[in-house]
Design a protein around this motif. Structure first.
Motif, PDB file in Angstrom:
ATOM      1  N   UNK A  50       3.208  -7.158  -8.428  1.00  0.00           N
ATOM      2  CA  UNK A  50       3.035  -7.088 -10.138  1.00  0.00           C
ATOM      3  C   UNK A  50       1.548  -7.481 -10.392  1.00  0.00           C
ATOM      4  N   UNK A  51       0.770  -7.423  -9.435  1.00  0.00           N
ATOM      5  CA  UNK A  51      -0.729  -7.601  -9.831  1.00  0.00           C
ATOM      6  C   UNK A  51      -1.064  -9.164 -10.188  1.00  0.00           C
ATOM      7  N   UNK A  52      -0.159 -10.061  -9.744  1.00  0.00           N
ATOM      8  CA  UNK A  52      -0.311 -11.272 -10.147  1.00  0.00           C
ATOM      9  C   UNK A  52      -0.784 -12.349  -9.059  1.00  0.00           C
ATOM     10  N   UNK A  53      -1.013 -11.722  -7.725  1.00  0.00           N
ATOM     11  CA  UNK A  53      -1.843 -12.254  -6.709  1.00  0.00           C
ATOM     12  C   UNK A  53      -2.757 -11.363  -6.019  1.00  0.00           C
ATOM     13  N   UNK A  54      -3.832 -11.827  -5.417  1.00  0.00           N
ATOM     14  CA  UNK A  54      -4.951 -11.154  -5.029  1.00  0.00           C
ATOM     15  C   UNK A  54      -4.827 -10.676  -3.616  1.00  0.00           C
ATOM     16  N   UNK A  55      -4.367 -11.434  -2.719  1.00  0.00           N
ATOM     17  CA  UNK A  55      -4.000 -11.357  -1.499  1.00  0.00           C
ATOM     18  C   UNK A  55      -2.557 -11.715  -1.141  1.00  0.00           C
ATOM     19  N   UNK A  56      -2.160 -10.902   0.104  1.00  0.00           N
ATOM     20  CA  UNK A  56      -0.862 -11.080   0.425  1.00  0.00           C
ATOM     21  C   UNK A  56      -0.708 -11.013   2.041  1.00  0.00           C
ATOM     22  N   UNK A  57      -0.996 -12.115   2.524  1.00  0.00           N
ATOM     23  CA  UNK A  57      -1.072 -12.092   4.080  1.00  0.00           C
ATOM     24  C   UNK A  57       0.284 -12.328   4.674  1.00  0.00           C
ATOM     25  N   UNK A  58       0.590 -11.160   5.563  1.00  0.00           N
ATOM     26  CA  UNK A  58       2.041 -10.965   6.010  1.00  0.00           C
ATOM     27  C   UNK A  58       1.664 -10.178   7.420  1.00  0.00           C
ATOM     28  N   UNK A  59       2.721 -10.203   8.181  1.00  0.00           N
ATOM     29  CA  UNK A  59       2.844  -9.192   9.469  1.00  0.00           C
ATOM     30  C   UNK A  59       2.885  -7.882   8.982  1.00  0.00           C
ATOM     31  N   UNK A  60       2.391  -7.036   9.986  1.00  0.00           N
ATOM     32  CA  UNK A  60       2.274  -5.608   9.697  1.00  0.00           C
ATOM     33  C   UNK A  60       3.416  -4.790   9.305  1.00  0.00           C
ATOM     34  N   UNK A  61       4.543  -5.273   9.428  1.00  0.00           N
ATOM     35  CA  UNK A  61       5.958  -4.421   9.069  1.00  0.00           C
ATOM     36  C   UNK A  61       5.992  -4.705   7.422  1.00  0.00           C
TER      37      UNK A  61
ATOM     38  N   UNK B 248       3.429  -3.854   5.371  1.00  0.00           N
ATOM     39  CA  UNK B 248       2.766  -2.698   4.881  1.00  0.00           C
ATOM     40  C   UNK B 248       3.795  -1.857   4.475  1.00  0.00           C
ATOM     41  N   UNK B 249       4.902  -1.473   5.129  1.00  0.00           N
ATOM     42  CA  UNK B 249       5.801  -0.471   4.652  1.00  0.00           C
ATOM     43  C   UNK B 249       6.810  -0.906   3.482  1.00  0.00           C
ATOM     44  N   UNK B 250       6.580  -2.250   3.329  1.00  0.00           N
ATOM     45  CA  UNK B 250       7.805  -2.712   2.100  1.00  0.00           C
ATOM     46  C   UNK B 250       6.879  -2.814   0.942  1.00  0.00           C
ATOM     47  N   UNK B 251       5.498  -2.626   0.785  1.00  0.00           N
ATOM     48  CA  UNK B 251       4.682  -2.558  -0.250  1.00  0.00           C
ATOM     49  C   UNK B 251       4.332  -1.199  -0.692  1.00  0.00           C
ATOM     50  N   UNK B 252       4.214  -0.284   0.186  1.00  0.00           N
ATOM     51  CA  UNK B 252       3.881   1.014   0.011  1.00  0.00           C
ATOM     52  C   UNK B 252       4.374   1.839  -1.302  1.00  0.00           C
ATOM     53  N   UNK B 253       5.379   1.117  -1.845  1.00  0.00           N
ATOM     54  CA  UNK B 253       5.680   1.774  -3.216  1.00  0.00           C
ATOM     55  C   UNK B 253       5.014   1.114  -4.538  1.00  0.00           C
ATOM     56  N   UNK B 254       4.322   0.322  -4.209  1.00  0.00           N
ATOM     57  CA  UNK B 254       3.552  -0.284  -5.279  1.00  0.00           C
ATOM     58  C   UNK B 254       2.577   0.684  -5.951  1.00  0.00           C
ATOM     59  N   UNK B 255       2.572   0.514  -7.276  1.00  0.00           N
ATOM     60  CA  UNK B 255       1.370   1.585  -7.812  1.00  0.00           C
ATOM     61  C   UNK B 255       0.029   1.271  -7.768  1.00  0.00           C
ATOM     62  N   UNK B 256      -0.312   0.030  -7.648  1.00  0.00           N
ATOM     63  CA  UNK B 256      -1.835  -0.469  -7.647  1.00  0.00           C
ATOM     64  C   UNK B 256      -2.157  -0.002  -6.247  1.00  0.00           C
ATOM     65  N   UNK B 257      -3.529   0.327  -6.116  1.00  0.00           N
ATOM     66  CA  UNK B 257      -4.137   0.721  -4.838  1.00  0.00           C
ATOM     67  C   UNK B 257      -4.249  -0.668  -4.000  1.00  0.00           C
ATOM     68  N   UNK B 258      -4.173  -0.644  -3.036  1.00  0.00           N
ATOM     69  CA  UNK B 258      -4.237  -1.934  -2.003  1.00  0.00           C
ATOM     70  C   UNK B 258      -5.285  -1.485  -0.810  1.00  0.00           C
ATOM     71  N   UNK B 259      -5.836  -2.484  -0.096  1.00  0.00           N
ATOM     72  CA  UNK B 259      -6.325  -2.262   1.188  1.00  0.00           C
ATOM     73  C   UNK B 259      -5.939  -3.092   2.215  1.00  0.00           C
ATOM     74  N   UNK B 260      -5.962  -2.954   3.354  1.00  0.00           N
ATOM     75  CA  UNK B 260      -5.754  -3.745   4.603  1.00  0.00           C
ATOM     76  C   UNK B 260      -6.995  -4.399   5.260  1.00  0.00           C
ATOM     77  N   UNK B 261      -6.913  -5.793   5.297  1.00  0.00           N
ATOM     78  CA  UNK B 261      -8.105  -6.246   5.773  1.00  0.00           C
ATOM     79  C   UNK B 261      -7.664  -7.317   6.740  1.00  0.00           C
ATOM     80  N   UNK B 262      -8.571  -8.001   7.679  1.00  0.00           N
ATOM     81  CA  UNK B 262      -8.162  -8.896   8.570  1.00  0.00           C
ATOM     82  C   UNK B 262      -8.117 -10.321   8.078  1.00  0.00           C
ATOM     83  N   UNK B 263      -7.473 -11.159   8.421  1.00  0.00           N
ATOM     84  CA  UNK B 263      -7.727 -12.586   7.967  1.00  0.00           C
ATOM     85  C   UNK B 263      -9.186 -13.047   8.210  1.00  0.00           C
ATOM     86  N   UNK B 264      -9.751 -13.759   7.203  1.00  0.00           N
ATOM     87  CA  UNK B 264     -11.119 -14.243   7.072  1.00  0.00           C
ATOM     88  C   UNK B 264     -11.390 -15.123   8.508  1.00  0.00           C
TER      89      UNK B 264
END
Length: 203
Positions: free
Chosen positions: A42-53, A55-71
């Motif tokens: 819902x665009x209320x959080x800038x980052x979402x740190x989670x496991x690779x599975x 990625x499939x759960x959020x594929x339906x979101x409208x906003x474009x997102x990218x995958x990055x490693x933990x800093x």
């Protein structure tokens, strides 16, 4: 203690707002995780740190997102480190009384090869990199993430119950890590010694 204090400050520092399961006593960890996912979708959080599975759960979101490693922890860290989580991961255990270890190991090896040959490319190259990722940069980031994978035996084997105690302390806003280590150090060493003995006794 520097690293433990840094962890505490990230989760509980006065300038940080971090959602923990303990903040939602009537919510299970899984449900709490979906709250974090919802905030990201819902665009209320800038980052979402989670496991690779996830990625499939959020594929339906409208906003474009990218995958990055933990800093990296700081400028001195040479490579990106990726923690292999114990819950979404799996291992194979062979009962001590197995009557045919040669056959069992051959089957396990064949299964592992089949997964490496067919399942890994299907998930990694096809699903993650092309179906779920939204951009070419994420594909490059995935290579960095997977190249830095490692498992923490202290967490996997729960030596002395230190990790769970550390989590409980952070959730309870306790940062006296010296006392915690002093309290658990003997149990931690005992568990490590037992693990070493078991590894050394393997055929």
């Amino acid at each position: 203690m520097t690293n433990l204090n840094k962890i505490y400050d990230i989760f509980r520092g006065p300038d940080n707002l971090t959602m923990l399961a303990a903040d939602y006593p009537n919510t299970s960890y899984g449900a709490t995780n979906y709250v974090a996912q919802g905030a990201f979708e819902e665009n209320r959080a800038l980052f979402y740190g989670e496991v690779m599975q996830c990625v499939k759960r959020i594929r339906q979101m409208d906003t474009e997102f990218g995958i990055i490693p933990l800093p990296k922890a700081d400028v001195n860290q040479q490579v990106y480190s990726t923690y292999v989580h114990t819950w979404p991961s799996s291992t194979i255990e062979i009962p001590r009384g197995n009557p045919d270890l040669d056959k069992t190991s051959t089957i396990i090896e064949a299964l592992a090869y089949g997964a490496y040959k067919y399942m890994t490319p299907a998930f990694y190259d096809v699903a993650l990199k092309t179906k779920y990722a939204r951009d070419d940069e994420s594909s490059e980031m995935l290579d960095i993430i997977f190249a830095g994978r490692s498992a923490d035996l202290g967490y996997v084997d729960s030596y002395g119950g230190f990790i769970s105690s550390l989590q409980s302390n952070i959730q309870s806003k306790k940062n006296d890590f010296t006392s915690l280590i002093d309290k658990l150090s003997a149990k931690i060493q005992t568990d490590i010694d037992k693990a070493i003995e078991k590894y050394q006794a393997l055929p």
